[in-house]
Scaffold this active site. Sequence first.
Site: not given
Length: 444
Positions: A240, A416-418
């Site tokens: 994401p 990467d928003h994770r």
Amino acid sequence: MAELIRVSIPDIGDEPAAVVEVLVSPGDAVAVEDSLITLESDKASMDVPSPAVGRVHDIKVKTGDRVSEGDLILTLEEAPETGPIEPEAQVAAGPVPPDGSQESAAESSATEQAPRPVSAAAPAVAADPSGPEVATFAPAHIEEDFSSVYASPAVRRYARELGVDLTRVRGSGRGERILNKDVQSYVKSALTAPAAGEGSVLPATPVIDFSKFGPIERRKLSRIQKISGPNLQRSWLHAPHVTQNDWADITEMEAFRKAHSDEAQAKGVKLTPLAFLMKAAVAALEEFPPVNASLDSDGEHLVLKGYYHLGIAVDTEDGLMVPVIRDVDRKGLYELAAELGEVSAATREGKLKPGQLQGASFTISSLGGIGGSHFSPIVNTPEVAILGVARAVTQPVWDGSEFRPRLMLPLSLSYDHRVIDGAMAVRFTSYLGRVLSDLRRLLL
Ligand code: CAO
């Protein structure tokens, strides 16, 4: 006592090759043509296959060794030529004691044996009249192309059998080399992925005949585009993405760079802003370790990397490639500038060496030499962030009492928003901006 077969390096040309993988362990049962080790030279990688059915007794090479024709790879405890051997059959044969005297005796007795029959496709086993039986054979397979995936011929063969596209498989071996188990995990995850209708399958794109609307030309995608396309799509779909835009004041940095351009030229290097960016990026990565990390495939850990290998996006006629410059933290600006020049030239000429496309922990994509302002680069997974840099422009900047002309560099960090949240991302770009605006910070 089972006989020992000495298996040695076949004719691999004049240049020594590096052992990049030892595929067997002592005690392993092997069949004819099972790969024993993988070698890699500047020009090719090759598996050395087993010449006979047997059980690995003693391995004489290790990963990283450089070997030449005739060097001993291992000794093999011979088993009857009946296809894959049963572990029980070996137990019955009894282990060969590890002491050298018995091994020599076994090897000597092997010299008296006629060459054993091997299958037509298998390498020949020749009796050496001057000593113990020595197995020599041709490499199983030669791969000339390193730019796409990093895997041994045996793994490629295995993937072909299963119909697996290796460009989609993430390697867990050294330097992200793809191993058999990675292919297995890929197949397993493909089989357990939710079926159509459960949200994982993209709607198919309609097939359109564009010639209905006007003249067209069908141009083949380049080899690089065909490889990078699925990788980019995978990264885009899996991670994401969020992009944090920022500015860095590089007025002083540019003055310093220009003041040293003659000195750089005298050393035969071109000092561009990118070398400075690499050093500053490493300083920021050291400050924010999760940005120099990857998500573990178990989904429960973050793998924080203690090395700073930077991928550098290079624009070539055939498409985008991302060679890796290793250990940026340990190199000076001139050294980095020289390496950048060499690596980007090698990339454009298609002369990258094996491994030069693997192992990055963070990537920089610089469009500064071309133009533009902020953009959204795609994270080069399994990395978790990428820094996009565009062309610096002189802007009026308010210093509290007046506007001053400052050279401002547009920075775009996609992440990467994770793994990284917005607060960390903006702290990272702010820190990077502070380092770039005052390079003395690199000394702190
Ligand atoms: N702002 C202003 N000028 C810049 C600059 C910046 N951010 N970055 C570079 N420049 C200048 C250089 O100083 C050089 O100027 P001079 O020729 O006057 O000395 C000129 O632009 C050309 O630089 P360069 O592109 O040859 O060298 P580089 O070290 O900046 O970049 C490389 C090397 C290989 C990264 C680059 O050539 C390249 O291929 N860039 C494209 C990468 C790409 O396509 N990314 C998009 C991927 S999508 O995510």
